[in-house]
Design an enzyme around this catalytic site. Structure first.
Site, PDB file in Angstrom:
ATOM      1  N   ASP A   1       3.557   3.180  -1.396  1.00 39.36           N
ATOM      2  CA  ASP A   1       3.675   2.723  -2.779  1.00 39.36           C
ATOM      3  C   ASP A   1       4.337   3.776  -3.671  1.00 39.36           C
ATOM      4  O   ASP A   1       3.681   4.538  -4.358  1.00 39.36           O
ATOM      5  CB  ASP A   1       2.315   2.323  -3.345  1.00 39.36           C
TER       6      ASP A   1
ATOM      7  N   LYS B   1      -3.797   8.440  -4.532  1.00 41.24           N
ATOM      8  CA  LYS B   1      -5.161   7.913  -4.474  1.00 41.24           C
ATOM      9  C   LYS B   1      -5.382   7.398  -3.057  1.00 41.24           C
ATOM     10  O   LYS B   1      -4.414   7.191  -2.309  1.00 41.24           O
ATOM     11  CB  LYS B   1      -5.375   6.807  -5.509  1.00 41.24           C
TER      12      LYS B   1
ATOM     13  N   THR C   1      -3.198   5.503 -11.846  1.00 43.14           N
ATOM     14  CA  THR C   1      -4.558   4.970 -11.791  1.00 43.14           C
ATOM     15  C   THR C   1      -5.441   5.868 -12.656  1.00 43.14           C
ATOM     16  O   THR C   1      -5.424   7.090 -12.468  1.00 43.14           O
ATOM     17  CB  THR C   1      -5.050   4.944 -10.329  1.00 43.14           C
TER      18      THR C   1
ATOM     19  N   ASN D   1      -3.289   4.590  -1.424  1.00 44.10           N
ATOM     20  CA  ASN D   1      -1.877   4.837  -1.119  1.00 44.10           C
ATOM     21  C   ASN D   1      -1.674   5.816   0.034  1.00 44.10           C
ATOM     22  O   ASN D   1      -0.591   6.382   0.191  1.00 44.10           O
ATOM     23  CB  ASN D   1      -1.143   5.327  -2.365  1.00 44.10           C
TER      24      ASN D   1
ATOM     25  N   ASP E   1       0.916   8.638  -8.357  1.00 44.39           N
ATOM     26  CA  ASP E   1      -0.085   7.622  -8.008  1.00 44.39           C
ATOM     27  C   ASP E   1      -0.828   7.971  -6.730  1.00 44.39           C
ATOM     28  O   ASP E   1      -1.118   7.103  -5.903  1.00 44.39           O
ATOM     29  CB  ASP E   1       0.574   6.240  -7.889  1.00 44.39           C
TER      30      ASP E   1
END
Length: 163
Positions: free
Chosen positions: A26, A10, A42, A13, A8
């Site tokens: 996260d 991105k 995502t 985060n 994840d």
């Protein structure tokens, strides 16, 4: 190197600490695994193998006859290297390379490897992003190949420091 996949990566985060270093947040999708085919993350940052649910994680090296070529599994964070390429493109241009109006259309662009390159992405930056976004996980920039790549040799990385 510890056998985890993050899944994840991105901008949302990423945090900067007081000395300018990037910290990940996260860890809800992070996993230590030998193999998984979970569809998670995502959409703009998902690697094709996540979308295809074809399996990713650790990789066994097998001969053409199916015999194990090595006696251990090795970690493969290729899905995270893919996401780093998308993130780098966004940091350089303000846009991800797989922009669309719906997650389904984004998935299609990613699986067909049809990026919409921002016009201001050029030179070593574009070459670097393209190498992270190689369709075959084993061909992606990463896994020890990053530090010697031209884009990272220029020494133009910045550190954000508090005033």
């Amino acid at each position: 190197s510890l056998g985890f996949i993050y899944r994840d990566l991105k901008p949302d985060n990423l945090l900067f600490d007081m000395t300018g270093y990037v910290k990940l947040t996260d860890f809800g999708f992070a996993k230590k695994t030998s193999f998984t085919n979970t569809l998670c993350g995502t959409p703009d940052y998902m690697a094709p193998e996540i979308i295809a649910q074809a399996g990713y994680g650790r990789v066994r090296l097998l001969s053409s006859s199916g015999e194990l070529l090595n006696h251990h599994l090795f970690a493969n964070q290729a899905v995270d290297w893919w996401a780093l390429g998308v993130l780098l493109c966004e940091m350089l241009t303000g846009s991800t390379p797989f922009v669309s109006d719906s997650p389904e259309e984004t998935y299609l662009l990613i699986t067909k490897n049809k990026p919409k390159w921002p016009s201001d992405l050029e030179g070593n930056g574009k070459t670097c992003v393209k190498r992270f976004l190689a369709v075959k996980p084993g061909d992606r920039l990463g896994q020890g190949k990053v530090s010697g790549f031209n884009f990272f040799l220029r020494g133009e990385m910045c550190v954000i420091r508090p005033e």
